[in-house]
Design an enzyme around this catalytic site. Structure first.
Site, PDB file in Angstrom:
ATOM      1  N   ASN A 103      22.798   3.571  26.995  1.00 36.85           N
ATOM      2  CA  ASN A 103      23.840   2.940  26.234  1.00 36.85           C
ATOM      3  C   ASN A 103      23.533   1.235  26.236  1.00 36.85           C
ATOM      4  O   ASN A 103      22.984   0.850  27.071  1.00 36.85           O
ATOM      5  CB  ASN A 103      24.840   3.200  27.325  1.00 36.85           C
ATOM      6  CG  ASN A 103      26.631   2.875  26.735  1.00 36.85           C
ATOM      7  OD1 ASN A 103      26.633   1.821  26.320  1.00 36.85           O
ATOM      8  ND2 ASN A 103      27.358   3.370  27.492  1.00 36.85           N
ATOM      9  N   ASP A 125      30.222   0.851  14.971  1.00 32.52           N
ATOM     10  CA  ASP A 125      32.127   0.430  15.520  1.00 32.52           C
ATOM     11  C   ASP A 125      32.200  -0.524  15.085  1.00 32.52           C
ATOM     12  O   ASP A 125      32.389  -1.244  16.436  1.00 32.52           O
ATOM     13  CB  ASP A 125      32.315   1.473  16.693  1.00 32.52           C
ATOM     14  CG  ASP A 125      31.567   3.181  17.067  1.00 32.52           C
ATOM     15  OD1 ASP A 125      31.705   3.381  15.436  1.00 32.52           O
ATOM     16  OD2 ASP A 125      30.580   3.216  17.433  1.00 32.52           O
TER      17      ASP A 125
END
Ligand SMILES: C[S@@+](CC[C@H](N)C(=O)[O-])C[C@H]1O[C@@H](n2cnc3c(N)ncnc32)[C@H](O)[C@@H]1O
Length: 246
Positions: A103, A125
């Site tokens: 992550n 994103d």
């Protein structure tokens, strides 16, 4: 899980150039390669460039092919996507490519002071609702400063007008050095072969008539301020971009 995915995950485990370290493995601890990617992973002193949110790793693999004297690491949380780039690098016997599955929120646990020369953010994103989730927010820029060398460039390639304008505001407000800015990359006089590399997401956007935008800037080492202005939101949805973000 389908057989195809299982096969990809098995292949990933067999690749020496792939490091898989999601949160349940690293927790809050520093990863053992932090500060040691050159000595222990690449085993050379070449500069290191990251692609964050690399998906299938098009930039990581193609930049590495263009620049064998630079090491590239693609970072993404999705193993099945990373597999594509990892397999290509394996088949092409590339020694200057690594992939890290983790992550990005944990990125400071993986890289030490001045360990990274540049960062590429490819079609991230846009996270229109939550600024702190944006890869160009002060939250993430403050993470990058822990390992990006002084003068290190951050490159953003995006379809999103929102992400582009937000990041441009960020760069102007904080007086970062802006090296390049265009809201229509393929019509821009500064277009280079590097910028012509097309990612999986980029191709989808271009097919839908949405131009690519590009911004390159050098953050300084002072304090960063988050822009407080309203930025017009994108009206379209990604195939993979959640409606929540709209
Ligand atoms: C829109 S896709 C773009 C992928 C690729 N760069 C491309 O252009 O085709 C965004 C990518 O960022 C990854 N991503 C988003 N947030 C992440 C996070 N916090 N940590 C790791 N990867 C993340 C997703 O898994 C996804 O592959």
């Amino acid at each position: 899980m389908g057989k195809g995915k299982l096969k990809k995950f098995d292949e990933m485990k067999s690749y020496e150039h792939v490091v898989q370290a999601p949160f349940h493995k690293v927790g809050h601890d520093d990863f053992h390669l932090k500060g040691k990617w050159s000595a222990e992973f690449f085993k050379n002193d070449q500069p290191i460039i990251l692609e964050l949110g690399c998906g299938k790793g098009e930039y990581t693999v193609e930049l590495a092919a263009m620049n064998p004297n630079i090491n590239y690491i693609g970072v993404d949380i999705k193993g099945a996507r990373l597999w594509k780039g990892a397999k290509q690098a394996f088949q092409r016997e590339m020694t200057n490519v690594g992939f890290l599955r983790t992550n990005i929120e944990l990125i400071t646990q993986f890289f030490g002071k001045d360990e990274v020369d540049e960062i590429w953010l490819t079609f991230p994103d846009p996270q229109m609702r939550k600024a702190r989730k944006r890869l160009t927010s002060t939250t993430f820029l403050n993470k990058y400063r822990n390992f990006l060398k002084p003068g290190g460039v951050v490159h953003l390639k995006t379809d999103s007008n929102f992400q582009y304008n937000y990041t441009l505001e960020m760069a102007k407000l904080n007086q970062f050095e802006i090296l390049a800015e265009t809201d229509n990359l393929y019509e821009w006089e500064g277009l280079t072969d590097v910028l012509r590399i097309r990612t999986f997401y980029e191709k989808q956007w271009l097919d839908r008539g949405i131009p690519s935008k590009y911004l390159a800037f050098i953050p300084h080492d002072g304090e960063y301020t988050e822009p407080e202005i309203d930025i017009e939101r994108d009206e379209y949805r990604s195939f993979g971009r959640s409606a929540r973000d709209l």
